[in-house]
Design a protein around this motif. Structure first.
Motif, PDB file in Angstrom:
ATOM      1  N   ALA A  96     -33.542  16.357  13.283  1.00 45.52           N
ATOM      2  CA  ALA A  96     -32.167  16.386  13.089  1.00 45.52           C
ATOM      3  C   ALA A  96     -31.430  17.140  12.956  1.00 45.52           C
ATOM      4  CB  ALA A  96     -32.710  16.567  11.190  1.00 45.52           C
ATOM      5  N   LYS A  97     -32.364  18.584  13.575  1.00 44.20           N
ATOM      6  CA  LYS A  97     -31.479  19.454  14.967  1.00 44.20           C
ATOM      7  C   LYS A  97     -31.700  19.819  16.158  1.00 44.20           C
ATOM      8  CE  LYS A  97     -32.766  23.939  14.107  1.00 44.20           C
ATOM      9  NZ  LYS A  97     -31.608  25.039  13.804  1.00 44.20           N
ATOM     10  N   GLY A  98     -32.114  18.532  16.662  1.00 42.81           N
ATOM     11  CA  GLY A  98     -32.326  17.990  18.391  1.00 42.81           C
ATOM     12  C   GLY A  98     -33.246  19.435  18.560  1.00 42.81           C
ATOM     13  N   ARG A  99     -33.621  19.555  18.172  1.00 44.37           N
ATOM     14  CA  ARG A  99     -34.676  21.195  18.724  1.00 44.37           C
ATOM     15  C   ARG A  99     -36.143  20.950  18.876  1.00 44.37           C
ATOM     16  NH1 ARG A  99     -35.345  26.305  14.480  1.00 44.37           N
ATOM     17  NH2 ARG A  99     -37.506  27.035  15.448  1.00 44.37           N
ATOM     18  N   PRO A 100     -36.141  21.294  20.371  1.00 46.30           N
ATOM     19  CA  PRO A 100     -37.392  21.139  20.324  1.00 46.30           C
ATOM     20  C   PRO A 100     -38.681  21.366  20.245  1.00 46.30           C
ATOM     21  CG  PRO A 100     -36.137  22.293  22.267  1.00 46.30           C
ATOM     22  CD  PRO A 100     -35.895  22.469  20.752  1.00 46.30           C
ATOM     23  N   SER A 101     -39.870  20.316  20.122  1.00 44.82           N
ATOM     24  CA  SER A 101     -40.609  20.790  18.666  1.00 44.82           C
ATOM     25  C   SER A 101     -42.166  21.606  18.861  1.00 44.82           C
ATOM     26  CB  SER A 101     -41.370  19.195  18.603  1.00 44.82           C
ATOM     27  OG  SER A 101     -41.868  18.995  19.830  1.00 44.82           O
ATOM     28  N   ASP A 102     -41.273  22.729  19.887  1.00 43.11           N
ATOM     29  CA  ASP A 102     -42.536  23.781  20.976  1.00 43.11           C
ATOM     30  C   ASP A 102     -41.915  25.420  19.432  1.00 43.11           C
ATOM     31  OD1 ASP A 102     -40.921  23.313  22.714  1.00 43.11           O
ATOM     32  OD2 ASP A 102     -42.362  24.577  24.023  1.00 43.11           O
ATOM     33  N   ASN A 103     -40.742  24.636  19.160  1.00 42.15           N
ATOM     34  CA  ASN A 103     -40.073  25.954  18.643  1.00 42.15           C
ATOM     35  C   ASN A 103     -41.075  25.838  17.291  1.00 42.15           C
ATOM     36  OD1 ASN A 103     -38.612  28.143  17.903  1.00 42.15           O
ATOM     37  ND2 ASN A 103     -36.669  27.220  19.504  1.00 42.15           N
ATOM     38  N   PRO A 104     -41.724  26.982  16.210  1.00 41.51           N
ATOM     39  CA  PRO A 104     -41.898  27.121  15.607  1.00 41.51           C
ATOM     40  C   PRO A 104     -41.289  27.095  13.931  1.00 41.51           C
ATOM     41  CG  PRO A 104     -42.737  29.359  16.203  1.00 41.51           C
ATOM     42  CD  PRO A 104     -42.095  28.214  17.838  1.00 41.51           C
ATOM     43  N   LEU A 105     -41.019  26.589  13.036  1.00 40.53           N
ATOM     44  CA  LEU A 105     -40.966  27.248  11.928  1.00 40.53           C
ATOM     45  C   LEU A 105     -41.115  28.271  10.805  1.00 40.53           C
ATOM     46  CD1 LEU A 105     -40.730  23.193  11.293  1.00 40.53           C
ATOM     47  CD2 LEU A 105     -38.771  24.585  12.677  1.00 40.53           C
ATOM     48  N   ILE A 106     -40.167  28.765  10.335  1.00 38.25           N
ATOM     49  CA  ILE A 106     -40.661  29.888   8.681  1.00 38.25           C
ATOM     50  C   ILE A 106     -40.426  28.594   7.786  1.00 38.25           C
ATOM     51  CG2 ILE A 106     -39.652  32.225   8.150  1.00 38.25           C
ATOM     52  CD1 ILE A 106     -37.554  32.629  10.292  1.00 38.25           C
ATOM     53  N   LEU A 107     -42.382  29.456   7.884  1.00 38.32           N
ATOM     54  CA  LEU A 107     -42.493  28.762   5.995  1.00 38.32           C
ATOM     55  C   LEU A 107     -41.926  29.757   5.049  1.00 38.32           C
ATOM     56  CD1 LEU A 107     -46.186  28.045   6.558  1.00 38.32           C
ATOM     57  CD2 LEU A 107     -44.219  26.820   6.806  1.00 38.32           C
ATOM     58  N   HIS A 108     -40.998  29.173   3.973  1.00 35.40           N
ATOM     59  CA  HIS A 108     -40.688  29.729   3.247  1.00 35.40           C
ATOM     60  C   HIS A 108     -41.149  29.631   1.769  1.00 35.40           C
ATOM     61  CE1 HIS A 108     -37.369  29.369   6.185  1.00 35.40           C
ATOM     62  NE2 HIS A 108     -36.219  30.717   5.299  1.00 35.40           N
ATOM     63  N   ILE A 109     -41.876  30.905   0.874  1.00 36.70           N
ATOM     64  CA  ILE A 109     -42.273  30.423  -0.078  1.00 36.70           C
ATOM     65  C   ILE A 109     -41.150  31.543  -1.617  1.00 36.70           C
ATOM     66  CG2 ILE A 109     -44.818  30.535   0.748  1.00 36.70           C
ATOM     67  CD1 ILE A 109     -45.054  33.701   0.228  1.00 36.70           C
ATOM     68  N   GLY A 110     -41.692  30.839  -2.481  1.00 35.26           N
ATOM     69  CA  GLY A 110     -41.337  31.488  -4.350  1.00 35.26           C
ATOM     70  C   GLY A 110     -42.328  32.391  -4.830  1.00 35.26           C
ATOM     71  N   SER A 111     -43.491  32.427  -4.235  1.00 31.42           N
ATOM     72  CA  SER A 111     -44.459  33.490  -4.998  1.00 31.42           C
ATOM     73  C   SER A 111     -45.376  33.974  -4.204  1.00 31.42           C
ATOM     74  CB  SER A 111     -45.006  33.174  -5.777  1.00 31.42           C
ATOM     75  OG  SER A 111     -46.394  31.901  -5.300  1.00 31.42           O
ATOM     76  N   MET A 112     -45.831  35.170  -4.286  1.00 31.77           N
ATOM     77  CA  MET A 112     -46.537  35.369  -3.612  1.00 31.77           C
ATOM     78  C   MET A 112     -48.247  35.292  -3.296  1.00 31.77           C
ATOM     79  SD  MET A 112     -46.034  38.611  -1.928  1.00 31.77           S
ATOM     80  CE  MET A 112     -45.367  39.456  -1.706  1.00 31.77           C
ATOM     81  N   GLU A 113     -48.213  34.334  -5.264  1.00 28.10           N
ATOM     82  CA  GLU A 113     -50.223  33.507  -4.842  1.00 28.10           C
ATOM     83  C   GLU A 113     -50.566  32.279  -3.584  1.00 28.10           C
ATOM     84  OE1 GLU A 113     -48.513  32.534  -8.244  1.00 28.10           O
ATOM     85  OE2 GLU A 113     -48.338  35.056  -7.778  1.00 28.10           O
ATOM     86  N   MET A 114     -49.013  32.187  -2.816  1.00 27.14           N
ATOM     87  CA  MET A 114     -48.840  31.148  -2.033  1.00 27.14           C
ATOM     88  C   MET A 114     -49.674  31.130  -0.177  1.00 27.14           C
ATOM     89  SD  MET A 114     -46.362  28.592  -1.797  1.00 27.14           S
ATOM     90  CE  MET A 114     -46.874  27.390  -2.944  1.00 27.14           C
ATOM     91  N   ILE A 115     -49.303  32.684   0.182  1.00 24.01           N
ATOM     92  CA  ILE A 115     -49.341  33.756   0.802  1.00 24.01           C
ATOM     93  C   ILE A 115     -50.679  33.057   1.423  1.00 24.01           C
ATOM     94  CG2 ILE A 115     -49.964  36.025   0.701  1.00 24.01           C
ATOM     95  CD1 ILE A 115     -48.056  35.305   3.359  1.00 24.01           C
ATOM     96  N   ASP A 116     -51.771  32.909   0.504  1.00 18.76           N
ATOM     97  CA  ASP A 116     -53.188  33.315   0.679  1.00 18.76           C
ATOM     98  C   ASP A 116     -53.352  31.375   1.799  1.00 18.76           C
ATOM     99  OD1 ASP A 116     -53.905  35.756   0.271  1.00 18.76           O
ATOM    100  OD2 ASP A 116     -54.499  35.465  -1.774  1.00 18.76           O
ATOM    101  N   GLU A 117     -52.464  30.828   0.980  1.00 17.83           N
ATOM    102  CA  GLU A 117     -53.041  29.395   1.963  1.00 17.83           C
ATOM    103  C   GLU A 117     -52.356  28.911   2.558  1.00 17.83           C
ATOM    104  OE1 GLU A 117     -52.795  25.979  -0.730  1.00 17.83           O
ATOM    105  OE2 GLU A 117     -51.625  27.572  -2.381  1.00 17.83           O
ATOM    106  N   ILE A 118     -51.551  29.849   2.935  1.00 19.50           N
ATOM    107  CA  ILE A 118     -50.726  29.881   4.568  1.00 19.50           C
ATOM    108  C   ILE A 118     -51.248  30.275   5.955  1.00 19.50           C
ATOM    109  CG2 ILE A 118     -47.966  30.567   5.962  1.00 19.50           C
ATOM    110  CD1 ILE A 118     -47.286  29.722   2.729  1.00 19.50           C
ATOM    111  N   ALA A 119     -51.786  32.199   5.374  1.00 21.85           N
ATOM    112  CA  ALA A 119     -52.227  32.566   6.385  1.00 21.85           C
ATOM    113  C   ALA A 119     -53.785  33.018   6.320  1.00 21.85           C
ATOM    114  CB  ALA A 119     -51.649  34.350   6.050  1.00 21.85           C
ATOM    115  N   SER A 120     -54.952  33.304   7.740  1.00 25.59           N
ATOM    116  CA  SER A 120     -55.691  33.685   7.194  1.00 25.59           C
ATOM    117  C   SER A 120     -56.300  34.407   7.372  1.00 25.59           C
ATOM    118  CB  SER A 120     -56.490  33.182   8.429  1.00 25.59           C
ATOM    119  OG  SER A 120     -56.361  34.223   9.858  1.00 25.59           O
TER     120      SER A 120
END
Ligand code: TXA
Ligand code: MG
Length: 351
Positions: free
Chosen positions: A59-83
């Protein structure tokens, strides 16, 4: 990609539960929703689904090696995303979330490489905009979201900008009115020994150092072309207005105004249509074809808030050349100049 109807739903008032619920449903199905954040509008898709990330790049016409930011609505989710979450990163999150700060952390196995552009690190942010938080909490998944503009255009600070770029390409836009900050979040990399600011934003180096009680470095890679970039976004061509943009820098405000006036006169004599990006303080002093004030120097937050809108506006006004005053300083100025220098393709004159 086939044409689809883009529905715009207002979320400015509190009575927006229905729109949020619908948008969250689309996200869980792997579809895309543009939504307001306090910085700029984001183009969201489920952070767990590769196909959602693919849709975002398309949709953006963006190169796919340019990484995306993950947005979260609660702190608990950080443990599922980061090692893991290093101590300084934890401090930064506690101090500035929800808010315009993105942290780079080592990624967990659950985050698809499609989202991180093949990197072993992941960018995470908890935005403070009430509609964004409501959407993220209702969706229950992390939401991958770059700025909701066509790649190479200024980031959207109003829903109209999103529609300008993405109408017919995504099913839904949540309209929260004009955003508050107007430039993208400050990005800080916490994967190394010392925290490094990869992109300046509203949260400054000084504020970070105070909150972390440690030194924070400012990456200069965004202006050097000869080194391997650490934020992959830095290596891509950035927004350039249709007209040539030239920055006039200098400590003496009067000299800057004189230089702009002289250059405007020269260009007009050559038959060019001229534009000036001025400030409230200087706006009345210019005699160009199109003069737009970007905000007030004594309230720099008005400049960040208007910057992208003004750049888009100049594209509509069909000028041949734009002269802009520069902004020097260590707070919001850093974020503003970072974007202006890129938009000008590094064309700067110091007086
Ligand atoms: O304010 C914001 O951050 C907005 C709103 C929507 O939240 N989002 C935004 O996303 O500006 P985007 O995709 O336009 O910019 C993300 C930047 C890119 O320069 C990208 O290269 C960098 O973040 N980035 C993402 N993941 C990274 C990683 N793992 N390591 C280094 N840089 C990363
Ligand atoms: Mg962007």
């Amino acid at each position: 990609m086939g044409f689809m109807k883009t529905i715009v739903r207002n979320v400015e008032n509190k009575d927006n539960k229905e729109a949020i619920r619908e948008a969250a449903g689309l996200l869980r199905e792997g579809k895309l929703v543009a939504f307001p954040t306090e910085t700029v509008y984001g183009l969201g898709g489920s952070g767990w689904m590769e196909e959602a990330a693919s849709r975002i790049y398309e949709a953006k016409g963006r190169p796919s090696d340019n990484p995306l930011i993950l947005h979260i609505g609660s702190m608990e989710m950080i443990d599922e995303i980061a090692s893991c979450v290093p101590g300084p990163a934890k401090k930064a999150m506690d101090a500035f979330w929800p808010g315009p700060l993105t942290v780079i952390l080592p990624k967990s196995d659950k985050v698809p490489y499609r989202v991180t552009g093949g990197l072993d690190s992941v960018a995470v942010r908890m935005p403070s905009h009430p509609a964004a938080l409501a959407l993220l909490r209702e969706a229950g998944v992390p939401v991958a979201a770059p700025s909701a503009n066509t790649s190479g255009r200024p980031s959207p600070t109003k829903a109209e900008h999103v529609v300008e770029d993405l109408d017919g390409k995504i099913p839904m836009v949540l309209d929260g009115g004009k955003v508050e900050v107007g430039v993208e979040s400050t990005i800080v990399d916490f994967t190394g020994e010392v925290p490094v600011i990869l992109r300046p934003g509203k949260i400054t180096k000084d504020e970070l150092e105070k909150a972390l009680s440690t030194e924070v470095l400012m990456s200069t890679l965004s202006v050097k072309e000869d080194t391997v970039p650490r934020a992959p976004g830095m290596k891509y061509k950035h927004y350039a207005p249709k007209a040539q943009l030239v920055l006039i820098l200098g400590e003496d405000r009067e000299k800057v105004a004189e230089e702009i006036t002289k250059r405007v006169r020269d260009c007009r004599e050559q038959g060019m249509k001229t534009g000036v990006i001025a400030t409230e303080e200087t706006m009345g002093g210019y005699d160009a074809d199109e003069v737009i004030s970007v905000g007030s120097r004594s309230h720099m937050e008005t400049v960040t808030a208007n910057l992208y809108d003004v750049l888009r506006e100049f594209d509509h006004r069909d000028v041949d050349v734009i002269f802009s005053e520069g902004f020097e300083g260590e707070e919001y100025e850093e974020a503003v100049m970072n974007r202006l220098v890129k938009a000008a393709g590094h064309q700067m004159i110091r007086v």
